[in-house]
Design a protein around this motif. Structure first.
Motif, PDB file in Angstrom:
ATOM      1  N   GLY A  58       0.814  -1.212   0.000  1.00 43.74           N
ATOM      2  CA  GLY A  58       0.000   0.000   0.000  1.00 43.74           C
ATOM      3  C   GLY A  58       0.843   1.256   0.000  1.00 43.74           C
ATOM      4  O   GLY A  58       0.528   2.236  -0.686  1.00 43.74           O
ATOM      5  N   ARG A  59       1.937   1.245   0.750  1.00 43.55           N
ATOM      6  CA  ARG A  59       2.812   2.421   0.791  1.00 43.55           C
ATOM      7  C   ARG A  59       3.499   2.651  -0.549  1.00 43.55           C
ATOM      8  O   ARG A  59       3.682   3.808  -0.967  1.00 43.55           O
TER       9      ARG A  59
ATOM     10  N   VAL B 182       3.065   6.146  -2.675  1.00 50.64           N
ATOM     11  CA  VAL B 182       4.183   6.969  -3.159  1.00 50.64           C
ATOM     12  C   VAL B 182       4.048   7.196  -4.656  1.00 50.64           C
ATOM     13  O   VAL B 182       4.217   8.315  -5.152  1.00 50.64           O
ATOM     14  N   ARG B 183       3.749   6.123  -5.387  1.00 50.44           N
ATOM     15  CA  ARG B 183       3.598   6.265  -6.837  1.00 50.44           C
ATOM     16  C   ARG B 183       2.504   7.265  -7.191  1.00 50.44           C
ATOM     17  O   ARG B 183       2.626   8.047  -8.149  1.00 50.44           O
ATOM     18  N   ASP B 184       1.421   7.260  -6.415  1.00 52.93           N
ATOM     19  CA  ASP B 184       0.269   8.103  -6.718  1.00 52.93           C
ATOM     20  C   ASP B 184       0.323   9.464  -6.046  1.00 52.93           C
ATOM     21  O   ASP B 184      -0.655  10.222  -6.079  1.00 52.93           O
ATOM     22  N   GLY B 185       1.452   9.792  -5.406  1.00 58.31           N
ATOM     23  CA  GLY B 185       1.604  11.106  -4.799  1.00 58.31           C
ATOM     24  C   GLY B 185       0.872  11.271  -3.491  1.00 58.31           C
ATOM     25  O   GLY B 185       0.588  12.406  -3.074  1.00 58.31           O
TER      26      GLY B 185
ATOM     27  N   THR C 228       8.918 -13.766 -20.541  1.00 57.81           N
ATOM     28  CA  THR C 228       8.355 -12.651 -19.783  1.00 57.81           C
ATOM     29  C   THR C 228       9.006 -12.583 -18.405  1.00 57.81           C
ATOM     30  O   THR C 228       9.052 -13.579 -17.686  1.00 57.81           O
ATOM     31  N   ARG C 229       9.507 -11.408 -18.044  1.00 61.69           N
ATOM     32  CA  ARG C 229      10.107 -11.242 -16.718  1.00 61.69           C
ATOM     33  C   ARG C 229       9.052 -10.752 -15.746  1.00 61.69           C
ATOM     34  O   ARG C 229       8.400  -9.729 -15.988  1.00 61.69           O
ATOM     35  N   LEU C 230       8.872 -11.504 -14.675  1.00 66.45           N
ATOM     36  CA  LEU C 230       7.934 -11.128 -13.622  1.00 66.45           C
ATOM     37  C   LEU C 230       8.638 -10.164 -12.676  1.00 66.45           C
ATOM     38  O   LEU C 230       9.524 -10.542 -11.917  1.00 66.45           O
ATOM     39  N   ARG C 231       8.255  -8.906 -12.737  1.00 62.35           N
ATOM     40  CA  ARG C 231       8.977  -7.860 -12.017  1.00 62.35           C
ATOM     41  C   ARG C 231       8.552  -7.767 -10.551  1.00 62.35           C
ATOM     42  O   ARG C 231       7.400  -8.038 -10.221  1.00 62.35           O
ATOM     43  N   PRO C 232       9.463  -7.357  -9.672  1.00 63.44           N
ATOM     44  CA  PRO C 232       9.095  -7.095  -8.271  1.00 63.44           C
ATOM     45  C   PRO C 232       8.253  -5.827  -8.165  1.00 63.44           C
ATOM     46  O   PRO C 232       8.389  -4.907  -8.977  1.00 63.44           O
ATOM     47  N   ALA C 233       7.416  -5.779  -7.152  1.00 64.63           N
ATOM     48  CA  ALA C 233       6.533  -4.610  -6.987  1.00 64.63           C
ATOM     49  C   ALA C 233       7.325  -3.324  -6.769  1.00 64.63           C
ATOM     50  O   ALA C 233       6.912  -2.247  -7.220  1.00 64.63           O
ATOM     51  N   SER C 234       8.464  -3.413  -6.083  1.00 62.21           N
ATOM     52  CA  SER C 234       9.251  -2.209  -5.848  1.00 62.21           C
ATOM     53  C   SER C 234       9.799  -1.624  -7.147  1.00 62.21           C
ATOM     54  O   SER C 234      10.182  -0.460  -7.181  1.00 62.21           O
ATOM     55  N   GLU C 235       9.809  -2.428  -8.217  1.00 62.65           N
ATOM     56  CA  GLU C 235      10.229  -1.919  -9.521  1.00 62.65           C
ATOM     57  C   GLU C 235       9.038  -1.385 -10.306  1.00 62.65           C
ATOM     58  O   GLU C 235       9.078  -0.249 -10.797  1.00 62.65           O
ATOM     59  N   PHE C 236       7.964  -2.176 -10.419  1.00 65.60           N
ATOM     60  CA  PHE C 236       6.868  -1.708 -11.281  1.00 65.60           C
ATOM     61  C   PHE C 236       6.018  -0.620 -10.622  1.00 65.60           C
ATOM     62  O   PHE C 236       5.202   0.014 -11.289  1.00 65.60           O
ATOM     63  N   LEU C 237       6.229  -0.360  -9.340  1.00 64.37           N
ATOM     64  CA  LEU C 237       5.513   0.726  -8.668  1.00 64.37           C
ATOM     65  C   LEU C 237       6.383   1.956  -8.436  1.00 64.37           C
ATOM     66  O   LEU C 237       6.013   2.835  -7.669  1.00 64.37           O
ATOM     67  N   LEU C 238       7.514   2.012  -9.106  1.00 65.71           N
ATOM     68  CA  LEU C 238       8.339   3.216  -8.996  1.00 65.71           C
ATOM     69  C   LEU C 238       7.542   4.435  -9.462  1.00 65.71           C
ATOM     70  O   LEU C 238       6.799   4.355 -10.442  1.00 65.71           O
ATOM     71  N   PRO C 239       7.667   5.575  -8.780  1.00 65.35           N
ATOM     72  CA  PRO C 239       6.924   6.763  -9.195  1.00 65.35           C
ATOM     73  C   PRO C 239       7.262   7.160 -10.629  1.00 65.35           C
ATOM     74  O   PRO C 239       8.399   7.011 -11.051  1.00 65.35           O
TER      75      PRO C 239
END
Length: 258
Positions: free
Chosen positions: A210-211, A215-218, A247-258
């Motif tokens: 959620g955090r 962060v991504r959404d301001g 297909t590379r399954l990305r970590p959330a900390s990567e695909f949720l970068l702002p």
């Protein structure tokens, strides 16, 4: 390839429509879609008639309801029975497992502790018996990039002060909806059969996820309310499936970068 997607009005179903390079025929239950076919997967005769009418080369079955055994379990069985040799991908869930400290591998048997998990586990068992060459794709929390996933909506609601809280002891392996859709289409076209795990490689608590979304959404991530909640650590080991995928399954900390 002509592809039939059940539950196409949902988050994953819509992404499959956007991502696919195939001729996709979407089915929906109540939310009408352009070019779609209305289908109640709980009705075996209706499922049979739609599949015979569409004559797909492949089926990706995403339709489910967490609070409805008939849709989640019986519906999946109806699709498998009607597929009659058509390549089938069934989207299952990490909810087929109970919490533990180590990740679950593909070969491990379900051990659900919720009604929804039991319904998915029952569907898995039936599909493996009916259509052994089908793909069972277990996944985890699905997150989008356009704010339409349940996790993203929940962040906005709680950030706005609505009642509720994020759990710090609820651990999952979030996956981006585009990564998941692309991987499912790749699996559909492959010679892979049986159980696969298609989730992100990074385990996060619901609060940490959620955090990241906030962060991504301001939004202020520290303003999100939280509570320990009942300990529930369910992680999918996707390493074997990832080796079979381009297909590379990305970590959330990567695909949720702002």
């Amino acid at each position: 390839m002509r592809l039939l997607v059940t539950g196409a009005a949902g988050l994953l179903g819509r992404e499959l429509l956007r991502t696919g390079t195939h001729e996709v025929v979407p089915t929906y239950h109540s939310q009408e879609m352009p070019g779609g076919v209305q289908l109640d997967v709980r009705r075996r005769d209706a499922v049979r008639d739609v599949i015979r009418s569409v004559r797909p080369d492949g089926i990706i079955h995403t339709a489910y309801r967490q609070d409805d055994w008939a849709t989640t379990a019986d519906g999946a069985v109806n699709v498998a029975l009607a597929a009659e040799g058509v390549r089938l991908v069934f989207v299952s869930s990490d909810a087929v497992f109970g919490p533990r400290e180590t990740p679950y591998a593909e070969h491990e048997s379900p051990c659900p502790i919720t009604a929804y998990g039991a319904a998915k586990a029952a569907a898995e068992t039936a599909i493996r018996a009916i259509t052994p060459e089908a793909i069972i794709a277990r996944t985890s929390l699905i997150v989008g990039s356009d704010g339409h996933s349940e996790e993203e909506r929940r962040v906005r609601r709680l950030a706005a002060g609505e009642p509720g809280a994020f759990y710090t002891h609820n651990i999952r392996c979030p996956v981006h909806v585009n990564d998941l859709a692309t991987a499912l289409l790749e699996l559909l076209m492959s010679d892979v059969i049986g159980v696969t795990h298609v989730a992100g490689p990074e385990a996060l608590s619901r609060l940490d996820l959620g955090r990241l979304i906030a962060v991504r959404d301001g939004l202020d991530p520290q303003a999100l309310p939280f509570t320990p909640g009942t300990p529930s650590d369910i992680r999918l080991d996707c390493s074997r499936t990832q080796e079979a995928l381009k297909t590379r399954l990305r970590p959330a900390s990567e695909f949720l970068l702002p």
